[in-house]
Design an enzyme around this catalytic site. Structure first.
Site, PDB file in Angstrom:
ATOM      1  N   GLU A   1       1.051   1.668   0.797  1.00  0.00           N
ATOM      2  CA  GLU A   1       0.132   1.175  -0.234  1.00  0.00           C
ATOM      3  C   GLU A   1      -1.072   0.613   0.498  1.00  0.00           C
ATOM      4  O   GLU A   1      -0.981  -0.400   1.192  1.00  0.00           O
ATOM      5  CB  GLU A   1       0.748   0.115  -1.135  1.00  0.00           C
ATOM      6  CG  GLU A   1      -0.276  -0.310  -2.186  1.00  0.00           C
ATOM      7  CD  GLU A   1       0.246  -1.322  -3.180  1.00  0.00           C
ATOM      8  OE1 GLU A   1      -0.486  -2.299  -3.441  1.00  0.00           O
ATOM      9  OE2 GLU A   1       1.357  -1.145  -3.677  1.00  0.00           O
TER      10      GLU A   1
ATOM     11  N   CYS B   1      -5.174  -6.418  -2.806  1.00  0.00           N
ATOM     12  CA  CYS B   1      -5.475  -4.984  -2.830  1.00  0.00           C
ATOM     13  C   CYS B   1      -5.838  -4.507  -4.226  1.00  0.00           C
ATOM     14  O   CYS B   1      -6.329  -3.386  -4.392  1.00  0.00           O
ATOM     15  CB  CYS B   1      -4.293  -4.184  -2.285  1.00  0.00           C
ATOM     16  SG  CYS B   1      -2.772  -4.390  -3.230  1.00  0.00           S
TER      17      CYS B   1
END
Length: 475
Positions: A253, A287
């Site tokens: 990720e 993020c």
């Protein structure tokens, strides 16, 4: 309050131990710079020992029944619940987040353990349609083996548990390398929980250390059956390129330049309030933070004015004071990177409407106007408390601008939910929210691995937003 876990040691084969090098480094409180602990600087030798211990323990762990493994996860969750208040304070000191962020982090880690223990006990496979009459087809869920996990510093508990909990639940063993900026909360605490839960030696291992030594050694280790990495795009691409040479499986990720779209019929006050969360929660160091505010010209002036008023009113300070809306950035390196992006964009024509200054690690929330797609404030994942606003003519231009860069999570604001949903479906992001931000619609319960499927959250009822997101005139 002094932490109960001041020293982050390696945890290998059920035993806390120093690094083979004997070296340690300091853990600092982000708001004050005070030393609040130390951590062991593990390396390749320690990683090798941890992987070997995990490999030896894996068959026995997988042989336990699902309820037995689930019970271990339940006891880990109970450890976190018993130490909840202390771990919240540890998070505030070690990550620099305010109390609300810290409480969310610890609670989400507990919830992930609870979800995984249920999943392990409910699903062992599927009964499939047979390929011809008279046949019976079944699939069975089997563990991969040894999982390596490398986690970032921004949410060290729940981003670790997102991988560790399901991995353990389904019979895998784990070697975790936490970020060097948060080795106590992201490593030592998890190891303490595993020991308190009575997990067999070798089932869960922690190797603290720097990225170049411990992280690189784990990422390159051929004894792993899967490497799970959450972090920067640059490091993730390097890991993927290295893994491709030997077909080693990885799960990544990575960061992206997330977009926040405000269409011409949007509720501007709602969008501006949600923008505070989308770009400024935990100082924008996630993020899923919105890096680009793409706003249609019809509402641009009102939107810019609304977010500027809100951002200018926010209080920046020590999270432990209890009065701060935003805390410090995590390091001088991070602060300098954020400021360099702001300065470079200003030199190219962007305009600072508020912020753009800092005191030590405390960076003022910043609104940039007149941002164009060639500026670093548009192309880079800022990872700081900055709202860059780019004005476009219409919906088509907004979608095209958003889709030009890698993204994880987007938001779309429109008074017409059907229109918002239609735009959401055209965005190349894993998660999209309509009239909402950072809501984690279903995100805690996603299957391991990545697919093209989107989680699309539709906000149909009035939002309950933190008070600091409101227009200062209405507080």
């Amino acid at each position: 309050m002094t932490s109960q876990f001041p020293v982050a040691q390696l945890y290998i084969d059920g035993t806390f131990r120093p690094a083979s090098s004997g070296r340690t480094a300091d853990v600092v409180e982000k708001a004050t710079g005070a030393v609040i602990g130390t951590y062991a600087l593990g390396g390749a030798v320690d990683v090798g020992r941890a992987v070997a211990a995990a490999r030896a323990a894996q068959p026995g762990w997988a042989a336990l029944s699902a309820p037995e493994r689930a019970a271990g996860l339940r006891r880990m969750a109970e450890f976190f619940q018993a130490h909840h208040a202390e771990l919240v304070e540890q998070s505030m000191r070690e990550t620099g987040g305010v109390r609300a962020k810290a409480e969310d982090e610890v609670s989400t880690g507990i919830r992930q353990l609870q979800i995984s223990m249920i999943q392990a006990s409910e699903n062992a496979g599927d009964l499939l349609p047979p390929y011809k009459a008279g046949k019976l087809s079944m699939s069975r869920a089997v563990p991969l083996g040894v999982i390596g996990v490398i986690t970032p510093w921004n949410y060290p508990v729940n981003l670790a548990m997102r991988a560790v909990a399901p991995a353990l639940a389904f019979g895998n063993t784990v070697v975790l390398k936490p970020a060097e900026l948060t080795p106590i909360l992201g490593g030592q605490v998890l190891a303490e929980a595993a020991r308190a839960a009575g997990l067999p030696p070798g089932v869960f291992n922690v190797v603290t250390g720097d990225g170049l030594d411990a992280g690189h050694a784990l990422a390159e280790h051929t004894g792993l059956d899967l490497l799970d990495f959450t972090g920067s795009r640059e490091v993730g691409l390097a890991i993927a390129a290295s893994a491709a040479a030997t077909l080693r499986p990885v799960r990544l990720e990575l960061g992206g330049s997330n977009a926040f779209l405000v269409l011409d019929d949007a509720d501007v006050d709602l969008a501006a309030s949600c923008a505070m969360i989308a770009s400024l929660e935990y100082q924008g160091q996630t993020c899923i933070s919105a890096s680009r505010h793409i706003v249609t010209r019809a509402v641009a002036d009102r939107y810019v004015d609304a977010v500027t008023r809100r951002a200018a009113a926010l209080r920046v300070g020590d999270p432990m004071s209890g009065t701060a809306d935003l805390g410090p950035l995590v390091s001088t390196r991070q602060r300098d990177r954020v400021h360099a992006i702001v300065q470079a964009s200003v030199e190219m024509g962007a305009e600072v409407l508020t912020g753009g200054t800092f005191d030590e690690l405390f960076y003022r929330p910043t609104v940039l106007a007149k941002v164009t797609p060639d500026m670093p404030a548009f192309t880079e994942e800022i990872f700081g408390p900055v709202l860059p606003v780019t004005v476009v003519d219409d919906e088509e231009e907004a979608v095209a601008a958003a889709n030009g860069l890698p993204m994880l999570m987007n938001s779309v604001f429109s008074a017409d939910l059907i229109r918002g949903l239609s735009v959401a479906e055209r965005l190349d992001a894993g998660e999209v929210h309509v009239n909402d931000a950072h809501a984690r619609h279903g995100a805690d319960d996603q299957m391991a691995g990545f697919t093209k499927r989107q989680w699309i959250g539709l906000q149909r009822t009035p939002l309950t937003l933190p008070s600091w997101t409101a227009d200062p005139a209405t507080r």
